[in-house]
Design an enzyme around this catalytic site. Structure first.
Site, mmCIF file in Angstrom:
data_model
loop_
_atom_site.group_PDB
_atom_site.id
_atom_site.type_symbol
_atom_site.label_atom_id
_atom_site.label_comp_id
_atom_site.label_asym_id
_atom_site.label_seq_id
_atom_site.Cartn_x
_atom_site.Cartn_y
_atom_site.Cartn_z
ATOM 1 N N ASP A 490 15.465 -45.204 -23.930
ATOM 2 C CA ASP A 490 15.201 -44.927 -24.627
ATOM 3 C C ASP A 490 15.814 -43.405 -25.369
ATOM 4 O O ASP A 490 16.193 -42.772 -24.511
ATOM 5 C CB ASP A 490 14.023 -44.259 -24.016
ATOM 6 C CG ASP A 490 12.652 -43.882 -25.299
ATOM 7 O OD1 ASP A 490 12.462 -44.091 -26.524
ATOM 8 O OD2 ASP A 490 11.387 -43.951 -24.139
ATOM 9 N N ASP A 560 6.474 -48.401 -31.666
ATOM 10 C CA ASP A 560 5.950 -48.154 -30.465
ATOM 11 C C ASP A 560 3.995 -48.449 -31.060
ATOM 12 O O ASP A 560 3.412 -48.024 -29.824
ATOM 13 C CB ASP A 560 5.002 -46.580 -30.252
ATOM 14 C CG ASP A 560 6.163 -45.753 -29.058
ATOM 15 O OD1 ASP A 560 7.537 -47.225 -28.459
ATOM 16 O OD2 ASP A 560 6.536 -44.687 -29.142
HETATM 17 C C1 DGJ Z 1 8.671 -43.940 -25.842
HETATM 18 C C2 DGJ Z 1 8.966 -45.484 -26.079
HETATM 19 O O1 DGJ Z 1 9.155 -45.500 -27.382
HETATM 20 C C3 DGJ Z 1 7.484 -45.530 -25.123
HETATM 21 O O2 DGJ Z 1 7.642 -46.967 -25.231
HETATM 22 C C4 DGJ Z 1 7.409 -45.863 -23.940
HETATM 23 O O3 DGJ Z 1 9.053 -45.872 -23.251
HETATM 24 C C5 DGJ Z 1 7.604 -43.961 -23.999
HETATM 25 N N1 DGJ Z 1 8.714 -43.315 -24.739
HETATM 26 C C6 DGJ Z 1 8.127 -43.549 -22.197
HETATM 27 O O4 DGJ Z 1 8.285 -41.396 -22.475
#
Ligand code: DGJ
Length: 759
Positions: A490, A560
């Site tokens: 990430d 997301d």
């Molecule tokens: C952003 C990501 O896109 C999510 O899927 C998740 O992993 C969060 N960060 C966790 O902080």
């Protein structure tokens, strides 16, 4: 890799060189790319498009005619002006008034250069670009033409690389800038691709959006001036993807000439089309030159990232097929380029930071019952990470949550017969972390200036090899002590206050690119140490979905936003350049955490199936009926995942502003076809509709099964009919909630899967 000079005039060769005339013709029966050195030593582009037969000379394609206001090169000759010529790697300041491909500052402050053709070589296959992601090809798959230009006064050399692949309408380009002189030079601009097309009658499609709304296509007609997409976030970003299409007006999914442009890079980029006064279109892409200045001492060189450009005539679909194949066959690394991906469950939306070992094991065991193969532990497992204010940078298991550490948790998951995966955000740090306390100077900052943060996090200075080494050691240790098959990589910040604290004032213009090189270096080192590791890229959802990352991370979390309707739009847009096997897609809980929308689990599954399929919820909270559907979905995915991962993907009905959406995948042998057919908002008593399928065997008989109401359920229809007449998919049951229609009733957000099978 063998490097040799080949002065071939063989019509079957991928590179045909007419040495006396200085003419180069790259062709593979699909495309032709023709260049020529003119009398002034300038390398010109004569043609890029559908393949044409070679001829001794294409010199007649150069138009040298006197224009009233031209700035001419040769005294007494009014016809030769760089303003009119279609140069391969243009410079500024000698009569070409468009955007240059290169700008190099010399010790006297001048940026004027005069790059002249010097030499060429052909290389079978494709040399790697050191430290950078790039397409790969063996000697039997591609040929690279390298043309060397040289500026006599400074000794500056530019090596232009062109790779042509067998069976692909895509050309790969990059440039290496070499200082063979004896003064210090500064590269202030170096495009990866510069291509002058003779007219401007194009529509430009770009893929823009935001967090939770990534990569929606938008099209406009080119006009005079510069039409540009870019990023200065030091990530490709959610806003504008480093890809674009130039297509002839009227192009649709199946008809029309298109050029696709893709940049294989993850940092600051620039991609633009400049229409000049004579309606010539100059297309360029490369590292964004804002804040860019790369010093080259005598003997040093600089390699640009790679750019890809295609030319096809079968509409957007043909371009997408070409890019999907390029990404699958030449960019994504082996073994994952052809390997079906495991069905995963991720705990993020199920628990956020609120979990302990038992809670995770309970989520995993419910998932195991449904046949899910990989459990992924997301954010919150390390350091003092109890929320988003602390812990980033300390990649040590949190003993309160995981008393037996990751080794213990991974073992419990493995003992259940599941693989274990883990989240990292390697590039970031919280101020409340041991790493920051020990090395506050490692967080990107400009001395004496205020530091901005994003979600309480700061980026680590990945331009500093000591930082990369520290994070490598931490990650290597974790990956060596627990049985981890997958990591989610990430990154939730964009660079601000960028500053190189280790190399001094002269190096500040190198910082952003060096940061990305540091990211690539860490990825490569981890993959060298753990070659089978599957890495899923992620950046606050789809904020770094680009071909650079795909070289290391075979799949990338698309967004997301897990709402099924928004996902249709995101995955549809993403599919113009990227295959479904690259798109991380999960089924989540309703009401959806991003939109509050309630969609049936069937539809959430039917959308996510056309990506790297997984779940992001606690299956224990589902009703029995929904759980049965999950079992069906996992079984369906496992049965068809090879087709879904390696088949050809076609868009059939766009979701933007429409009531419905549809897409399909066809297996490599054309025997199996899977169609996703979605109702967004129900249109009562809607129109008769059909889908013209694509890529089928026209002579094969396909037996049709459908997971929802359909008037063609159980029929066997021929490929030619399905492609030319179409497959009826009217939503005939819509609007009859009273149960009168024998097919049942459809509702908002309904969906069906059609499976067509030929013997
Ligand atoms: C952003 C990501 O896109 C999510 O899927 C998740 O992993 C969060 N960060 C966790 O902080």
């Amino acid at each position: 890799m063998a490097t040799r000079k080949r002065e071939s005039q063989d019509q079957d060769a991928r590179v045909i060189v007419h040495d006396e005339d200085g003419q180069f013709h790259l062709t593979n029966g699909l495309i032709s790319y023709i260049m020529k050195v003119d009398g002034e030593g300038k390398l010109l582009n004569l043609y890029f498009g559908q393949a044409v037969a070679d001829r001794e000379s294409f010199a007649h394609l150069i138009e040298l005619q006197h224009r009233p206001t031209a700035t001419c090169r040769i005294e007494g000759d009014m016809t030769y002006s760089l303003e009119h010529l279609r140069q391969e790697y243009p410079e500024y300041g000698t009569g070409d008034y468009r955007q240059p491909a290169i700008s190099v500052r010399q010790e006297n402050g001048s940026t004027l250069t005069d790059l002249q053709y010097l030499d060429y070589e052909t290389i079978e296959g494709k040399p790697e670009l050191e430290g950078l992601p790039a397409t790969r090809a063996g000697e039997d798959e591609a040929t690279t033409l390298r043309i060397i230009l040289r500026d006599g006064l400074t000794g500056l050399k530019v090596a232009l690389n062109y790779t042509i692949f067998d069976g692909s309408p895509i050309l790969a380009r990059s440039a290496r800038i070499i200082n063979e002189g004896n003064q210090h030079l500064v590269v202030e601009r170096a495009m990866s691709l510069s291509l002058d097309m003779p007219d401007s009658d194009y529509d430009m499609t770009i893929f823009s959006g935001a967090w939770a709304r990534e990569r929606h296509p938008h099209t406009h007609h080119l006009h005079e001036g510069i039409q540009e997409i870019s990023s200065l976030r030091n990530a490709s970003g959610h806003f504008l993807n480093p890809t674009a299409i130039l297509s002839r007006p009227g192009t649709n999914e199946t008809m029309g000439e298109t050029m696709g442009i893709g940049f294989v890079y993850s940092g600051n980029f620039d991609l633009h089309a400049e229409v000049d006064t004579y309606r010539v279109t100059r297309i360029q892409t490369g590292i964004n030159d804002a804040n860019f200045a790369w010093r080259l001492a005598p003997g040093q060189d600089f390699q640009t990232p790679e750019a890809l450009v295609s030319c096809t005539t079968g509409g957007y679909q043909a371009m997408s097929q070409a890019f999907h194949a390029m990404v699958r066959d030449h960019l994504i690394r082996s073994p994952w380029n052809k390997r079906a991906r495991p069905v995963l469950i991720n705990n993020w939306e199920a628990t956020y930071f609120d979990f302990n070992e038992d809670r995770l094991v309970s989520i995993a065991s419910k998932a195991k019952e449904a046949g899910i193969e990989l459990f992924v532990l997301d954010d919150g497992w390390f350091g003092s990470r109890n929320g988003d204010t602390a812990g980033l940078g300390d990649w040590i298991p949190n003993k309160e949550r995981l008393p037996r550490g990751l080794t213990g948790l991974a073992k419990r998951i493995n003992d259940m017969g599941m693989k274990f995966g883990l989240w990292f955000e390697p590039e970031t740090v919280n101020k409340d972390s041991d790493l920051y306390r020990a090395h506050p100077d490692w967080a990107i900052h400009t001395p004496d200036r205020h530091m901005n943060h994003g979600r309480n996090e700061f980026l680590l200075d990945f331009s500093n090899p000591d930082v990369v080494e520290n994070i490598y050691r931490q990650m290597h240790h974790i990956l060596s002590t627990a049985n981890i098959s997958y990591i989610k990589w990430d990154m939730n910040r964009f660079v601000s206050e960028g500053f190189d604290t280790t190399r001094g004032p002269q190096s500040q213009g190198e910082f952003h690119h060096r940061y990305i090189l540091g990211v690539y270096d860490l990825l490569q080192r981890l993959l060298d140490a753990f070659p089978d590791l599957l890495i899923e890229g992620c950046a606050s959802g789809g904020g770094r979905f680009d071909m650079g990352m795909l070289y290391y991370t075979p799949q990338i979390w698309c967004s997301d936003d897990t709402d099924a309707v928004e996902r249709m739009k995101i995955q549809y847009g993403t599919s113009f350049f990227y295959p479904p096997s690259a798109m991380g897609a999960h089924v989540s809980i309703v009401p959806n955490h991003q939109t509050g929308r309630v969609t049936p689990i069937r539809t959430r599954g039917n959308v996510a199936l056309f990506g790297t399929f997984g779940y992001e919820l606690d299956l224990g909270t589902l009703s029995e009926e929904d759980m049965e559907e999950v079992h069906r979905q996992v079984a369906f995915y496992k049965e068809h995942r090879q087709v879904l991962a390696t088949g050809s993907f076609y868009r059939l009905r766009a979701p933007y502003g429409n009531h419905r959406c549809a897409w399909m995948v066809v297996s490599e042998d054309r025997r199996t076809v899977i169609i996703g057919d979605y109702t967004i908002l129900l249109e009562p008593n809607g129109p008769y509709t059909s889908l013209k399928l694509q890529g089928l065997d026209p002579q094969a008989d396909y037996r049709i099964t459908c997971t929802g109401p359909s008037t063609i359920q159980g029929l066997t229809l021929r490929g030619d009919e399905l492609m030319r007449v179409g497959m009826v998919d009217s939503d005939a049951a819509s609007g009859e909630m009273g149960g009168v229609n024998p097919l049942g009733s459809t509702k908002d957000f309904d969906s069906r899967l059609f499976v067509l099978q030929a013997d």
